[in-house]
Design a protein around this motif. Sequence first.
Motif: not given
Length: 322
Positions: A194-198, A213-217
């Motif tokens: 999973v790319p951080a941006a997704a 929690g995948f990367g959390a903008r």
Amino acid sequence: MGYTVRQLRAAGADAVRAPSLHNTQPWRFRLRDGGIEVAVDPRRALPATDPTGWGARIACGAALFNLRLALAVAGTPATVRLRPYPADPDVVARLEPDVPRRPTPTEQSLHGAIARRFSNRAPFWPDPVPAEARWRLGEAARAETCWLELVIGTSAVNALAEVARSAHRVLERDPAYVAERVDWMRSEPAPDGVPAAAGGPQSEPQDLLPQRGFGARHRAPGRDFEPEPLVAVLGTPGNTATDQVVAGQALQRVLLTATDAGLGASLLSQPIEVPAAREALRLSLGRFGTPQMVMRIGYGQPGCATPRRPVDEVLDLPVVPA
Ligand SMILES: Cc1cc2nc3c(=O)[nH]c(=O)nc-3n(C[C@H](O)[C@H](O)[C@H](O)COP(=O)(O)O)c2cc1C
């Protein structure tokens, strides 16, 4: 006449656009005796997150639905046998050519939605999902012999959200589960994971639904995530391995129908992955059968598709003698 390598390669490129847990893409496609077979790839298993293989079968079912659509749109629809070999349970389906025919308008529009679908984890706008679209989503699940329960009303949504949040807490306490999630997060361009941006914006204590929690903008603190998402639960009458493949096909049909209607969706499987939460969810819905996926649906910001491995990496082609 069986399917050809060319047909498999073309349809396979659509099949791999299916969703999968952590974007592991746990599938293989092979050509055998003129039929196309879809199999779970055990090398892409998630032992802590998906110990029973439920998620891999859902993903393979979704890929199978894309494959069916692609073959039908190419004028070579398939008859499908699910889990055809009891001795080889990893093979989830075998597709053989049916009588050639023109694709239906529904097949064409759902096929057109394959490349536009993505998991939209950003907040949805307040606009409600119209009744006609809700009806279409339910029909999509029914067409694949599943049910879709739309969770309506604040108290029903709150009850589901409470179950989902407690499942999320249970999972996040398991170091092996957390390690797998972190392992599949990608900060650099990659063909899987999973790319951080997704990943969605970072969670806040007041959030209704738990986001993985995948990367959390970054997000302004203290604000509600979104006003009122439509929450839906997809379910099957039974819960055998075959039912889970059926659920994967229905999931993809619902997601493509949503995309075609201009809606976004994201998946929340924590309450399915924790057995006690799944049972609580089943009881709260009062439906016959088993919940297989929870999703939030709404009008959202545009986004883009996540990467996939090249189709040739997931094909097993017959060896041609030299
Ligand atoms: C069985 C299954 C469970 C999933 N569970 C979640 C989830 O709990 N949270 C989430 O954000 N995405 C979930 N997803 C979505 C995947 O992360 C997503 O499909 C994958 O990263 C590929 O991205 P795409 O859907 O944008 O193509 C799930 C997908 C599948 C097939």
